[in-house]
Design an enzyme around this catalytic site. Structure first.
Site, PDB file in Angstrom:
ATOM      1  N   HIS A  69      15.421 -38.731 -25.039  1.00 51.93           N
ATOM      2  CA  HIS A  69      14.578 -39.749 -27.097  1.00 51.93           C
ATOM      3  C   HIS A  69      16.260 -40.192 -27.307  1.00 51.93           C
ATOM      4  CE1 HIS A  69      14.404 -36.390 -27.428  1.00 51.93           C
ATOM      5  NE2 HIS A  69      14.614 -35.572 -28.828  1.00 51.93           N
ATOM      6  N   ASP A 110      16.074 -32.306 -25.601  1.00 50.62           N
ATOM      7  CA  ASP A 110      17.297 -31.303 -26.514  1.00 50.62           C
ATOM      8  C   ASP A 110      17.294 -29.532 -25.876  1.00 50.62           C
ATOM      9  OD1 ASP A 110      16.222 -32.731 -28.488  1.00 50.62           O
ATOM     10  OD2 ASP A 110      14.093 -32.244 -29.038  1.00 50.62           O
ATOM     11  N   HIS A 157      19.515 -38.145 -25.055  1.00 55.79           N
ATOM     12  CA  HIS A 157      19.571 -36.827 -24.843  1.00 55.79           C
ATOM     13  C   HIS A 157      17.947 -35.840 -24.596  1.00 55.79           C
ATOM     14  CE1 HIS A 157      18.433 -36.907 -29.457  1.00 55.79           C
ATOM     15  NE2 HIS A 157      17.779 -35.861 -28.788  1.00 55.79           N
ATOM     16  N   ARG A 179      10.902 -30.578 -37.760  1.00 53.22           N
ATOM     17  CA  ARG A 179      10.636 -30.383 -36.372  1.00 53.22           C
ATOM     18  C   ARG A 179      10.388 -29.209 -36.109  1.00 53.22           C
ATOM     19  NH1 ARG A 179      15.554 -32.442 -32.658  1.00 53.22           N
ATOM     20  NH2 ARG A 179      16.399 -30.207 -33.628  1.00 53.22           N
TER      21      ARG A 179
HETATM   22  C1  SIN Z   1      15.626 -34.880 -32.368  1.00 55.07           C
HETATM   23  O1  SIN Z   1      16.345 -35.839 -31.347  1.00 55.07           O
HETATM   24  O2  SIN Z   1      15.520 -34.461 -31.831  1.00 55.07           O
HETATM   25  C2  SIN Z   1      15.176 -36.083 -33.280  1.00 55.07           C
HETATM   26  C3  SIN Z   1      14.588 -37.102 -33.363  1.00 55.07           C
HETATM   27  C4  SIN Z   1      14.395 -38.082 -34.977  1.00 55.07           C
HETATM   28  O3  SIN Z   1      14.590 -37.770 -35.332  1.00 55.07           O
HETATM   29  O4  SIN Z   1      13.471 -39.158 -34.609  1.00 55.07           O
END
Ligand code: SIN
Length: 282
Positions: free
Chosen positions: A258, A105, A103, A273
């Protein structure tokens, strides 16, 4: 390996990912030449990795992300009460949460996230890697006919859809699905978007948020999306990052997708994050 004064930029694959050495990102914002180097590396490598950022404070984390744009309020993730700009991803049962699917974000928003700065706080003994894939490489690997075809298309993205799926897998959001849906009606974006800085094109549909291609019949749309979702997963487009505590990844959602590998069920993985608001895809 490139050396620029004390900064080292070490590419990890041909298409995506570089480790940046010799930078404490908490201090970097005060040095315009370091930031210029990082901006160029970000444009060239799409996702930057920094090891051993243990001195990075929560405020510095936010300040580093803010350099690249306003902080994004995500909408349904849990935030740090002491610092609401920071999302806390604290997971022991990762399967089906949506981060374990390719995906980009918040593509279900009108102005999706430009990128994010993610720090590892607590990790499972093994596993919990994250993979990123270059959507430039994916687009450029399509045949010219396929490129021309996707260039004409737009797709609908539904911001609430991954939340609905994550709730089915047990996620308890700090808000209701109805509220998220009401605030975020489906939006349309180009199937191939042009990066505002590099001018390169990348595929911009993903299995989490994209529901249909607007110009096609439903069955055609499903088939074309299946081709693209399958195509973007080629290992040649990817880098896989093995986290250590206090590693930081900074990625560009405008040209990457990612996938957080969900192979650590029963162990705790805690990440912090900060997401950066982006512009409308073109
Ligand atoms: C995400 O998908 O933003 C999280 C990525 C992660 O936890 O490695």
């Amino acid at each position: 390996m490139t050396s620029l004064s004390r900064i080292e930029i070490v590419p990890l694959t041909t298409n995506i990912g570089a480790e940046i050495r010799g930078v404490a990102i908490g201090d970097a914002v005060d040095d315009p030449s370091i930031m210029a180097t990082l901006e160029q590396a970000f444009a060239d490598h799409l996702v930057l990795f920094f090891r051993d950022q243990r001195t990075l404070s929560p405020d510095e984390h936010v300040r580093f992300a803010s350099y690249f744009g306003p902080i994004e309020e995500h909408g349904y993730t849990t935030t740090d009460p002491a610092n609401p700009d920071v999302t806390v991803i604290d997971v022991t049962n990762p399967v089906g949460l949506g981060t374990d699917a390719w995906h980009s974000d918040s593509s279900g928003k009108e102005t999706p996230a430009l990128g994010a700065v993610l720090r590892a706080v607590q990790l499972p003994p093994v596993g919990g890697d994250t993979c990123w894939a270059s959507m430039y490489a994916a687009y450029e690997a399509l045949s010219p006919h396929m490129q021309r075809f996707v260039d004409q298309l737009t797709a609908e993205h539904d911001f609430a859809r991954p939340l609905e799926n994550a709730m089915r897998a047990g996620y308890q959001p700090p808000t209701t699905l109805a509220e998220v849906r009401a605030k975020n009606p489906p939006v349309q974006h180009p199937v191939a978007r042009t990066h505002p800085v590099t001018g390169r094109k990348g595929i911009y549909v993903n299995g989490n948020y994209t529901t249909r291609i607007c110009q096609l019949h439903e069955a055609e749309s499903n088939d074309v999306l299946a081709i693209l979702f399958n195509h973007i997963q080629r290992p040649e487009f990817q880098v896989r990052f093995r986290w250590e505590t206090d590693s930081v990844a900074f990625w560009d959602n405008r040209c990457t997708q990612h996938y957080a590998v969900a192979d650590y069920t029963g162990h705790r993985r805690v990440m912090r994050r900060v997401s950066i608001r982006g512009d409308r895809p073109h």
